[in-house]
Motif scaffolding. Structure first.
Motif, PDB file in Angstrom:
ATOM      1  N   ILE A 298       0.862  -1.179   0.000  1.00  0.00           N
ATOM      2  CA  ILE A 298       0.000   0.000   0.000  1.00  0.00           C
ATOM      3  C   ILE A 298       0.898   1.227   0.000  1.00  0.00           C
ATOM      4  N   LEU A 299       0.674   2.137  -0.942  1.00  0.00           N
ATOM      5  CA  LEU A 299       1.522   3.314  -1.102  1.00  0.00           C
ATOM      6  C   LEU A 299       1.541   4.154   0.172  1.00  0.00           C
ATOM      7  N   SER A 300       2.738   4.477   0.654  1.00  0.00           N
ATOM      8  CA  SER A 300       2.871   5.242   1.892  1.00  0.00           C
ATOM      9  C   SER A 300       4.234   5.909   1.939  1.00  0.00           C
ATOM     10  N   ALA A 303       5.984   6.012   8.251  1.00  0.00           N
ATOM     11  CA  ALA A 303       6.813   4.927   8.796  1.00  0.00           C
ATOM     12  C   ALA A 303       6.125   3.574   8.705  1.00  0.00           C
ATOM     13  N   ILE A 304       4.843   3.551   8.307  1.00  0.00           N
ATOM     14  CA  ILE A 304       4.054   2.317   8.264  1.00  0.00           C
ATOM     15  C   ILE A 304       3.911   1.838   6.825  1.00  0.00           C
ATOM     16  N   HIS A 305       4.261   0.591   6.590  1.00  0.00           N
ATOM     17  CA  HIS A 305       4.166   0.019   5.243  1.00  0.00           C
ATOM     18  C   HIS A 305       3.551  -1.370   5.343  1.00  0.00           C
ATOM     19  N   SER A 306       2.545  -1.605   4.525  1.00  0.00           N
ATOM     20  CA  SER A 306       1.817  -2.871   4.586  1.00  0.00           C
ATOM     21  C   SER A 306       1.995  -3.674   3.317  1.00  0.00           C
ATOM     22  N   CYS A 307       2.404  -4.917   3.508  1.00  0.00           N
ATOM     23  CA  CYS A 307       2.485  -5.880   2.408  1.00  0.00           C
ATOM     24  C   CYS A 307       1.269  -6.784   2.514  1.00  0.00           C
TER      25      CYS A 307
END
Length: 369
Positions: A298-300, A303-307
């Motif tokens: 998800i584009l971000s 500091a939070i990145h979700s796969c």
């Protein structure tokens, strides 16, 4: 339980941290720890607890001093301390919106916001995530039947806790003006990260005077505990008198409040941690692109990145495999996120190394490609 969604408490580990909300490493910052002790000595507060609620015996002078510091740092008229972000959201939404009022909230708002809304007598409706076209349709529809004394509240987060993305706050402020609605922004995951000194996205965009209330928390990037609502003098006075999660609880202990002060002083004078964090975020984004994993993430730029890895069983399996490689990356399961949107939630920190980030993404690529 069904869908392999049973939760259990974890245990401390020595894995490489890609899981905690301690984005700047402030939870183990020695300067903050030492300065906290100095602040307590200055206030002659050699005590272990607050001894009571703010309205009884727990309103130590350090409370008012810290609220004034927060008001200045975030450019807000006033600030009111709460014991946690959960308490702040529940306390606000359960007391401020009244019967007959309307709350419109982003469908991905945090559970604390939704729980507070459930306790309110106001009517509540969700709008599609970060979709201002859908929100305006709801506002336009309600404008035709809106009663003279009916207040409208629009609620969102400046950085979402699971997706790490952001709404268009400038357009959102414009919508609120056009439809005479009060805007409430939860800045839990923006504080410490965005703005010139980590003041959050609202101040970073110069929108402080356009927002009815900001909820800021200190248990994420600031590495300590507690929260505050940034608001007007009138709203603060109202919350002191009607917010049950403020009135009926023992106040934060002085040590926690002194740590809040010390963490903000660290933000004010030192940018090194924030610079390191932004550099590490850029490294992760570059690695995701180089491994052709964009469709899974998800584009971000937070500091939070979700796969995204659909299925509780599958995402838990990959999380366990990452542990075998010394990476602490937590799986986020449904129903915490919608079914089919289960994911690895990757938190980037100022203290992660370039090599750790590159190895993590390379390892994930072996499972999802």
């Amino acid at each position: 339980m069904d869908e392999n969604s049973l939760r259990k408490l974890g245990t401390p580990n020595l894995l490489i941290d890609f899981s905690s909300n301690d984005y700047l490493g402030f939870s183990f910052n020695k300067s903050i720890f030492q300065n906290t002790s100095e602040i307590l000595k200055r206030h002659n507060l050699e005590v272990n607890g607050a001894t009571g609620s703010r309205l009884l015996s727990g309103n130590h002078s350090i409370c008012t001093e810290t609220e004034q510091l927060l008001s200045k740092f975030y450019n807000s008229e006033h600030a009111l301390l709460f014991n946690s972000g959960y308490d702040a959201n529940v306390g606000f939404f359960s007391s401020v919106p009244q019967r007959g009022d309307v709350i419109l909230y982003d469908e991905l708002c945090h559970a604390s916001i939704r729980d507070g809304i459930k306790m309110s007598d106001a009517k509540a409706f969700k709008f599609n995530h970060n979709n201002l076209i859908h929100l305006e349709k709801q506002l336009s529809f309600r404008a035709e039947t809106r009663k003279e004394n009916e207040e409208q509240y629009i609620v969102t987060e400046s950085v979402f806790s699971m997706d790490g993305d952001q709404p268009d706050l400038i357009s959102l402020v414009s919508l609120c003006k056009n439809y005479n609605a009060h805007l409430i922004i939860d800045e839990a995951h923006a504080v410490g990260i965005f703005g010139d000194k980590g003041e959050g996205l609202v101040k970073g965009l110069g929108l402080e005077n356009e927002v009815f209330a900001r909820i800021i928390t200190f248990g994420k990037a600031l590495g300590c505990h507690g929260a505050a609502i940034l608001c007007s003098a009138g709203l603060k006075n109202y919350l002191v008198n009607f917010s049950r999660s403020f009135i009926y609880t023992t106040a934060l202990p002085p040590h926690s409040i002194a740590t809040i002060q010390s963490a903000h002083e660290e933000l004010r004078i030192i940018n090194r941690s924030r610079i390191n964090l932004k550099s590490n975020i850029a490294i992760l984004l570059k690695e995701v692109m180089s491994k052709d994993l964009e469709q899974h993430f998800i584009l971000s730029d937070s500091a939070i990145h979700s796969c995204v890895i659909p299925g509780n069983t599958q995402v838990k399996k990959i999380s366990e495999a990452l542990k075998e490689e010394d990476f602490d990356v937590k799986p986020i399961l449904s129903p915490t996120v919608p079914r089919g949107q289960e994911r690895l939630r990757i938190c980037i920190h100022s203290f992660n190394t370039s090599e750790q980030i590159k190895t993590l993404i390379s390892t994930i690529a072996t499972f999802v490609k």
